[in-house]
Design a protein around this motif. Structure first.
Motif, PDB file in Angstrom:
ATOM      1  N   LYS A   1      19.711   3.399 -27.876  1.00 35.70           N
ATOM      2  CA  LYS A   1      20.318   2.105 -27.553  1.00 35.70           C
ATOM      3  C   LYS A   1      19.393   1.278 -26.663  1.00 35.70           C
ATOM      4  O   LYS A   1      19.283   0.067 -26.836  1.00 35.70           O
ATOM      5  CB  LYS A   1      21.662   2.309 -26.850  1.00 35.70           C
ATOM      6  CG  LYS A   1      22.747   2.811 -27.760  1.00 35.70           C
ATOM      7  CD  LYS A   1      24.038   3.039 -26.995  1.00 35.70           C
ATOM      8  CE  LYS A   1      25.105   3.628 -27.903  1.00 35.70           C
ATOM      9  NZ  LYS A   1      26.319   3.978 -27.161  1.00 35.70           N
TER      10      LYS A   1
ATOM     11  N   GLY B   1      21.363   7.419 -25.851  1.00 34.71           N
ATOM     12  CA  GLY B   1      21.131   6.379 -24.847  1.00 34.71           C
ATOM     13  C   GLY B   1      19.752   5.758 -24.988  1.00 34.71           C
ATOM     14  O   GLY B   1      19.599   4.530 -24.905  1.00 34.71           O
TER      15      GLY B   1
ATOM     16  N   ARG C   1      27.942   7.352 -19.237  1.00 42.42           N
ATOM     17  CA  ARG C   1      27.538   8.772 -19.270  1.00 42.42           C
ATOM     18  C   ARG C   1      26.101   8.914 -19.797  1.00 42.42           C
ATOM     19  O   ARG C   1      25.353   9.764 -19.351  1.00 42.42           O
ATOM     20  CB  ARG C   1      28.503   9.595 -20.131  1.00 42.42           C
ATOM     21  CG  ARG C   1      29.909   9.606 -19.612  1.00 42.42           C
ATOM     22  CD  ARG C   1      29.979  10.388 -18.343  1.00 42.42           C
ATOM     23  NE  ARG C   1      31.365  10.467 -17.909  1.00 42.42           N
ATOM     24  CZ  ARG C   1      31.714  10.805 -16.699  1.00 42.42           C
ATOM     25  NH1 ARG C   1      30.813  11.107 -15.806  1.00 42.42           N
ATOM     26  NH2 ARG C   1      32.971  10.856 -16.363  1.00 42.42           N
ATOM     27  N   GLN C   2      25.761   8.073 -20.769  1.00 37.84           N
ATOM     28  CA  GLN C   2      24.398   8.097 -21.289  1.00 37.84           C
ATOM     29  C   GLN C   2      23.424   7.593 -20.226  1.00 37.84           C
ATOM     30  O   GLN C   2      22.354   8.166 -20.032  1.00 37.84           O
ATOM     31  CB  GLN C   2      24.298   7.236 -22.548  1.00 37.84           C
ATOM     32  CG  GLN C   2      25.056   7.803 -23.729  1.00 37.84           C
ATOM     33  CD  GLN C   2      25.132   6.843 -24.902  1.00 37.84           C
ATOM     34  OE1 GLN C   2      24.923   5.646 -24.765  1.00 37.84           O
ATOM     35  NE2 GLN C   2      25.453   7.396 -26.072  1.00 37.84           N
TER      36      GLN C   2
ATOM     37  N   ARG D   1      23.492  12.770 -25.246  1.00 37.14           N
ATOM     38  CA  ARG D   1      23.648  11.530 -24.465  1.00 37.14           C
ATOM     39  C   ARG D   1      22.293  10.872 -24.206  1.00 37.14           C
ATOM     40  O   ARG D   1      22.167   9.650 -24.305  1.00 37.14           O
ATOM     41  CB  ARG D   1      24.338  11.830 -23.132  1.00 37.14           C
ATOM     42  CG  ARG D   1      25.814  12.100 -23.277  1.00 37.14           C
ATOM     43  CD  ARG D   1      26.444  12.467 -21.952  1.00 37.14           C
ATOM     44  NE  ARG D   1      27.868  12.711 -22.123  1.00 37.14           N
ATOM     45  CZ  ARG D   1      28.644  13.243 -21.218  1.00 37.14           C
ATOM     46  NH1 ARG D   1      28.131  13.594 -20.039  1.00 37.14           N
ATOM     47  NH2 ARG D   1      29.909  13.430 -21.454  1.00 37.14           N
TER      48      ARG D   1
ATOM     49  N   ASN E   1      26.570   3.159 -22.586  1.00 38.11           N
ATOM     50  CA  ASN E   1      27.642   4.040 -22.115  1.00 38.11           C
ATOM     51  C   ASN E   1      27.263   4.620 -20.742  1.00 38.11           C
ATOM     52  O   ASN E   1      26.149   5.111 -20.575  1.00 38.11           O
ATOM     53  CB  ASN E   1      27.814   5.161 -23.150  1.00 38.11           C
ATOM     54  CG  ASN E   1      28.858   6.155 -22.772  1.00 38.11           C
ATOM     55  OD1 ASN E   1      28.799   6.737 -21.698  1.00 38.11           O
ATOM     56  ND2 ASN E   1      29.803   6.366 -23.658  1.00 38.11           N
TER      57      ASN E   1
END
Length: 179
Positions: free
Chosen positions: A166, A163, A127-128, A159, A125
């Motif tokens: 991920k 993040g 933002r992340q 975030r 993402n």
């Protein structure tokens, strides 16, 4: 001279005080702009846009002590504005060209690692990825990131946490082995 006094002078139209404020943090501004734009030319363009906006809007700053967080927030918005005005495909191509030419003087492993990290960041993402870049590439604290991105402290922490989770999956666990 203290920041507060220089901001007061800048708000009264003293360009030298505004310039001094900017020059005192020029390296931090450049690092932030570079992390968003990915190349020197666009980073400098973003900084130029920020300087113009600071000059135009300095009278709107209410808290003199928050000049630097306010100005960095404006810089981030300038980066977004430039980024939106250009095609993402062109930026990736330019970035890869720069990495391949500048990376020749460095060790190849470092370049490969940087490319992997940037590639993984592009897969999560936005933002992340932004929060992770500001936290780990620019060494900003959570509150500064929250101020710059106009979000809450909890959102910034969330975030970054999600993040990183991920990124860990994308790297196949390689990121933990290095830390």
């Amino acid at each position: 001279m203290k920041v507060r006094q220089m901001v007061k002078k800048a708000k009264k139209g003293d360009k030298e005080s505004l310039l001094k404020l900017i020059m005192d943090q020029k390296e931090d501004y450049y690092k932030i702009a570079y992390s968003y734009m990915g190349n020197q030319h666009d980073a400098l363009d973003a900084m130029e846009d920020m300087i113009v906006k600071l000059y135009e809007k300095i009278d709107q700053l209410k808290k003199h002590d928050s000049f630097y967080s306010w100005s960095k927030k404006i810089l981030v918005h300038c980066c977004y504005s430039i980024y939106r005005s250009r095609s993402k495909v062109v930026l990736v191509d330019e970035w890869q060209d720069q990495m391949s030419t500048s990376g020749r003087s460095r060790e190849h492993n470092q370049v490969d690692q940087n490319m992997d990290i940037h590639q993984w960041l592009s897969m999560i993402n936005p933002r992340q990825a932004e929060a992770i870049k500001l936290r780990y590439f620019q060494d900003l604290d959570y509150q500064s990131i929250a101020n710059m991105t106009n979000t809450s402290l909890g959102t910034v922490k969330s975030r970054i946490f999600n993040g990183l989770k991920k990124l860990h999956k994308l790297s196949g666990g390689a990121l933990n082995e290095e830390n």
